[in-house]
Design a protein around this motif. Structure first.
Motif, PDB file in Angstrom:
ATOM      1  N   SER A  54       0.851  -1.188   0.000  1.00  0.00           N
ATOM      2  CA  SER A  54       0.000   0.000   0.000  1.00  0.00           C
ATOM      3  C   SER A  54       0.884   1.234   0.000  1.00  0.00           C
ATOM      4  O   SER A  54       2.063   1.171   0.379  1.00  0.00           O
ATOM      5  CB  SER A  54      -0.958   0.000   1.201  1.00  0.00           C
ATOM      6  OG  SER A  54      -0.259   0.080   2.419  1.00  0.00           O
ATOM      7  N   ALA A  55       0.305   2.347  -0.426  1.00  0.00           N
ATOM      8  CA  ALA A  55       1.046   3.605  -0.517  1.00  0.00           C
ATOM      9  C   ALA A  55       0.054   4.764  -0.423  1.00  0.00           C
ATOM     10  O   ALA A  55      -1.150   4.580  -0.540  1.00  0.00           O
ATOM     11  CB  ALA A  55       1.817   3.673  -1.843  1.00  0.00           C
ATOM     12  N   GLY A  56       0.608   5.944  -0.225  1.00  0.00           N
ATOM     13  CA  GLY A  56      -0.205   7.148  -0.150  1.00  0.00           C
ATOM     14  C   GLY A  56       0.103   8.082  -1.301  1.00  0.00           C
ATOM     15  O   GLY A  56       1.184   8.035  -1.883  1.00  0.00           O
ATOM     16  N   LEU A  57      -0.854   8.928  -1.583  1.00  0.00           N
ATOM     17  CA  LEU A  57      -0.657   9.934  -2.621  1.00  0.00           C
ATOM     18  C   LEU A  57       0.136  11.128  -2.092  1.00  0.00           C
ATOM     19  O   LEU A  57       0.783  11.827  -2.858  1.00  0.00           O
ATOM     20  CB  LEU A  57      -2.011  10.392  -3.166  1.00  0.00           C
ATOM     21  CG  LEU A  57      -2.751   9.297  -3.940  1.00  0.00           C
ATOM     22  CD1 LEU A  57      -4.244   9.582  -4.012  1.00  0.00           C
ATOM     23  CD2 LEU A  57      -2.158   9.157  -5.333  1.00  0.00           C
ATOM     24  N   SER A  58       0.091  11.357  -0.789  1.00  0.00           N
ATOM     25  CA  SER A  58       0.838  12.457  -0.172  1.00  0.00           C
ATOM     26  C   SER A  58       1.990  11.881   0.649  1.00  0.00           C
ATOM     27  O   SER A  58       2.083  10.678   0.860  1.00  0.00           O
ATOM     28  CB  SER A  58      -0.077  13.271   0.744  1.00  0.00           C
ATOM     29  OG  SER A  58      -0.293  12.576   1.964  1.00  0.00           O
ATOM     30  N   ASP A  59       2.829  12.772   1.133  1.00  0.00           N
ATOM     31  CA  ASP A  59       3.953  12.335   1.962  1.00  0.00           C
ATOM     32  C   ASP A  59       3.706  12.593   3.451  1.00  0.00           C
ATOM     33  O   ASP A  59       4.614  12.498   4.263  1.00  0.00           O
ATOM     34  CB  ASP A  59       5.252  13.015   1.509  1.00  0.00           C
ATOM     35  CG  ASP A  59       5.206  14.532   1.672  1.00  0.00           C
ATOM     36  OD1 ASP A  59       4.168  15.078   2.122  1.00  0.00           O
ATOM     37  OD2 ASP A  59       6.222  15.187   1.348  1.00  0.00           O
ATOM     38  N   TRP A  60       2.478  12.870   3.829  1.00  0.00           N
ATOM     39  CA  TRP A  60       2.157  13.251   5.206  1.00  0.00           C
ATOM     40  C   TRP A  60       2.529  12.199   6.239  1.00  0.00           C
ATOM     41  O   TRP A  60       2.878  12.530   7.360  1.00  0.00           O
ATOM     42  CB  TRP A  60       0.683  13.566   5.337  1.00  0.00           C
ATOM     43  CG  TRP A  60       0.256  14.836   4.677  1.00  0.00           C
ATOM     44  CD1 TRP A  60       1.032  15.684   3.930  1.00  0.00           C
ATOM     45  CD2 TRP A  60      -1.041  15.396   4.678  1.00  0.00           C
ATOM     46  NE1 TRP A  60       0.298  16.733   3.468  1.00  0.00           N
ATOM     47  CE2 TRP A  60      -0.996  16.581   3.916  1.00  0.00           C
ATOM     48  CE3 TRP A  60      -2.242  15.012   5.232  1.00  0.00           C
ATOM     49  CZ2 TRP A  60      -2.103  17.387   3.720  1.00  0.00           C
ATOM     50  CZ3 TRP A  60      -3.341  15.823   5.022  1.00  0.00           C
ATOM     51  CH2 TRP A  60      -3.271  16.992   4.290  1.00  0.00           C
ATOM     52  N   HIS A  61       2.400  10.926   5.908  1.00  0.00           N
ATOM     53  CA  HIS A  61       2.618   9.870   6.897  1.00  0.00           C
ATOM     54  C   HIS A  61       3.759   8.923   6.508  1.00  0.00           C
ATOM     55  O   HIS A  61       3.830   7.805   7.026  1.00  0.00           O
ATOM     56  CB  HIS A  61       1.324   9.089   7.121  1.00  0.00           C
ATOM     57  CG  HIS A  61       0.208   9.952   7.615  1.00  0.00           C
ATOM     58  ND1 HIS A  61       0.159  10.442   8.901  1.00  0.00           N
ATOM     59  CD2 HIS A  61      -0.888  10.451   6.986  1.00  0.00           C
ATOM     60  CE1 HIS A  61      -0.921  11.182   9.053  1.00  0.00           C
ATOM     61  NE2 HIS A  61      -1.569  11.211   7.905  1.00  0.00           N
ATOM     62  N   VAL A  62       4.638   9.371   5.632  1.00  0.00           N
ATOM     63  CA  VAL A  62       5.789   8.555   5.231  1.00  0.00           C
ATOM     64  C   VAL A  62       6.618   8.243   6.468  1.00  0.00           C
ATOM     65  O   VAL A  62       6.893   9.123   7.299  1.00  0.00           O
ATOM     66  CB  VAL A  62       6.636   9.285   4.162  1.00  0.00           C
ATOM     67  CG1 VAL A  62       7.960   8.579   3.935  1.00  0.00           C
ATOM     68  CG2 VAL A  62       5.858   9.407   2.856  1.00  0.00           C
ATOM     69  N   GLY A  63       6.967   6.974   6.618  1.00  0.00           N
ATOM     70  CA  GLY A  63       7.803   6.545   7.726  1.00  0.00           C
ATOM     71  C   GLY A  63       7.048   6.210   9.000  1.00  0.00           C
ATOM     72  O   GLY A  63       7.653   5.804   9.984  1.00  0.00           O
ATOM     73  N   LYS A  64       5.718   6.356   8.984  1.00  0.00           N
ATOM     74  CA  LYS A  64       4.922   6.094  10.185  1.00  0.00           C
ATOM     75  C   LYS A  64       4.189   4.759  10.081  1.00  0.00           C
ATOM     76  O   LYS A  64       3.859   4.301   8.992  1.00  0.00           O
ATOM     77  CB  LYS A  64       3.871   7.191  10.373  1.00  0.00           C
ATOM     78  CG  LYS A  64       4.445   8.563  10.623  1.00  0.00           C
ATOM     79  CD  LYS A  64       3.332   9.576  10.786  1.00  0.00           C
ATOM     80  CE  LYS A  64       3.886  10.984  10.932  1.00  0.00           C
ATOM     81  NZ  LYS A  64       2.798  11.979  10.967  1.00  0.00           N
TER      82      LYS A  64
END
Length: 171
Positions: A54-64
């Motif tokens: 899974s992945a996100g479109l934004s970088d808001w929660h990268v690494g969490k």
């Protein structure tokens, strides 16, 4: 290293499939959907035939880690996750066979960011839900029960999607 779905990744004449679940931040819905699909595959003995992420479109929660409410729901359903939030990359569009967004905004962003050469099937995960309703609603502002609803809709959708792929593979 073989890319998902490539000839090098096929074993025992079974093609390896790949699916990426995407929401805005890779914090709520997409990790829950990834967990639901991974559990489904494990229960059916098909984990070795799929690459799931899974992945996100934004970088808001990268690494969490995923949201604690989502982890609580996954734990309730005996799903272990070690997923760490990440942002979708151009390589994802080229390497994943299926990419599922959770709502129309996700779908629009996925389609508009699709690089040339991508053959990924991009759809709403909820479009496979036999109970209808294409959108998997954002649960970020809800409580644990909102995350449970995301899990249930994701699981129904994933079951129908997996059956669709298995039926297609048999033809």
């Amino acid at each position: 290293m073989a890319t998902p779905g490539s000839k090098e990744s096929m074993g025992d004449s079974k093609r390896k499939h790949s699916v990426l679940f995407v929401c805005f931040g890779n914090y709520c819905r997409s990790p829950v959907a990834e967990g639901a699909f991974s559990k489904l595959l494990k229960d059916k003995g098909l984990s070795d035939q799929w690459n799931v992420d899974s992945a996100g479109l934004s970088d808001w929660h990268v690494g969490k880690l995923p949201d604690n409410r989502g982890r609580t729901v996954m734990k309730t359903h005996n799903i272990k996750t070690e997923h760490i939030g990440r942002q979708i990359t151009e390589e994802d569009y080229l390497n994943f066979e299926y990419i599922f967004g959770m709502d129309e905004s996700n779908l629009w962003m996925l389609e508009s960011d699709r690089p040339p050469g991508s053959k990924a099937v991009i759809q709403l995960l909820g479009s496979h839900d036999p109970q209808g309703g294409d959108v998997i609603e954002d649960c970020y502002y809800g409580d644990v029960s909102s995350f449970e609803e995301v899990y249930q809709k994701s699981m129904r959708s994933c079951k129908a999607f997996l059956q669709h792929v298995m039926d297609k593979d048999e033809t």
